[in-house]
Design an enzyme around this catalytic site. Sequence first.
Site, mmCIF file in Angstrom:
data_model
loop_
_atom_site.group_PDB
_atom_site.id
_atom_site.type_symbol
_atom_site.label_atom_id
_atom_site.label_comp_id
_atom_site.label_asym_id
_atom_site.label_seq_id
_atom_site.Cartn_x
_atom_site.Cartn_y
_atom_site.Cartn_z
ATOM 1 N N GLY A 234 0.797 -1.223 0.000
ATOM 2 C CA GLY A 234 0.000 0.000 0.000
ATOM 3 C C GLY A 234 0.829 1.272 0.000
ATOM 4 O O GLY A 234 0.307 2.361 0.234
ATOM 5 N N SER B 252 2.202 -3.481 -3.702
ATOM 6 C CA SER B 252 2.125 -2.462 -4.753
ATOM 7 C C SER B 252 2.338 -3.015 -6.159
ATOM 8 O O SER B 252 2.990 -2.382 -6.993
ATOM 9 C CB SER B 252 3.105 -1.317 -4.459
ATOM 10 O OG SER B 252 2.787 -0.703 -3.223
#
Length: 249
Positions: free
Chosen positions: A177, A213
């Site tokens: 994140g 990510s």
Amino acid sequence: MSVRRRLVIGNWKMNGSKAENQQLLSDLVKLQNAAAVNEAAELAVCAPFPYLQQVADILKDSVIGWGGQDASEHAKGAYTGEVSVGMLAEFGCAWAIVGHSERRAYHGESSDVVARKAAAAIAGGITPVVCVGETQAEREAGNTLQVISSQLEPVLALGAGAVRKMVLAYEPVWAIGTGLTASPEQAQEVHAHIRSLLAQAGAPEQRVLYGGSVKAANAASLFAKEDIDGALVGGASLVATDFQGIANA
Ligand code: PGA
């Protein structure tokens, strides 16, 4: 090149609503149909528990599977707020994420608990996606491989028969994140380590996903690495074209 089938799993975390899910899932189904289904990759989404029936209804005739984001180590009883593997199975879940770093950090889950959850999932016919990963501080201290080994120890101690029914996911905590992704080389180093531990445990061909990510733009370079068999995707799994882009990679 290995023969391990690629796997891309979306982890919605605590996101979504009935209306948003309807839109996202119907878009995904359409994109999948339009892509004439990529036989090489298996796809799934892990939704919040209250939406599992909705997800099942929309995905049941598609090639996309679904699962829960956690599962209790217990079969039933006085465990307020928990959801059992049997309940997940009733809603058609094929997968359950266990040991996500957010569960470890915010709910105090130890690696022993994670191993017991994995065992419960397997006993209930659901494939656990067992997550491991180091923090930024652990990486900077040079302890990454040691941390991964110790997180996996109780899981691999379940024995080859159990481990052959698992998927593992390497998710560096500092990459989740944050928009920071492990480089393909950094990820491959850890994946190769995990592969060697799997081999010692008698299950060298289990799939090991990378998470942290992952985006359509960086997926292909990660998937090009020998021991990276797919991805566990958070943020980008909430946008149909992004998730499909990762699947296409
Ligand atoms: P992210 O999350 O893709 O948003 O970094 C990954 C995960 O936590 O599974």
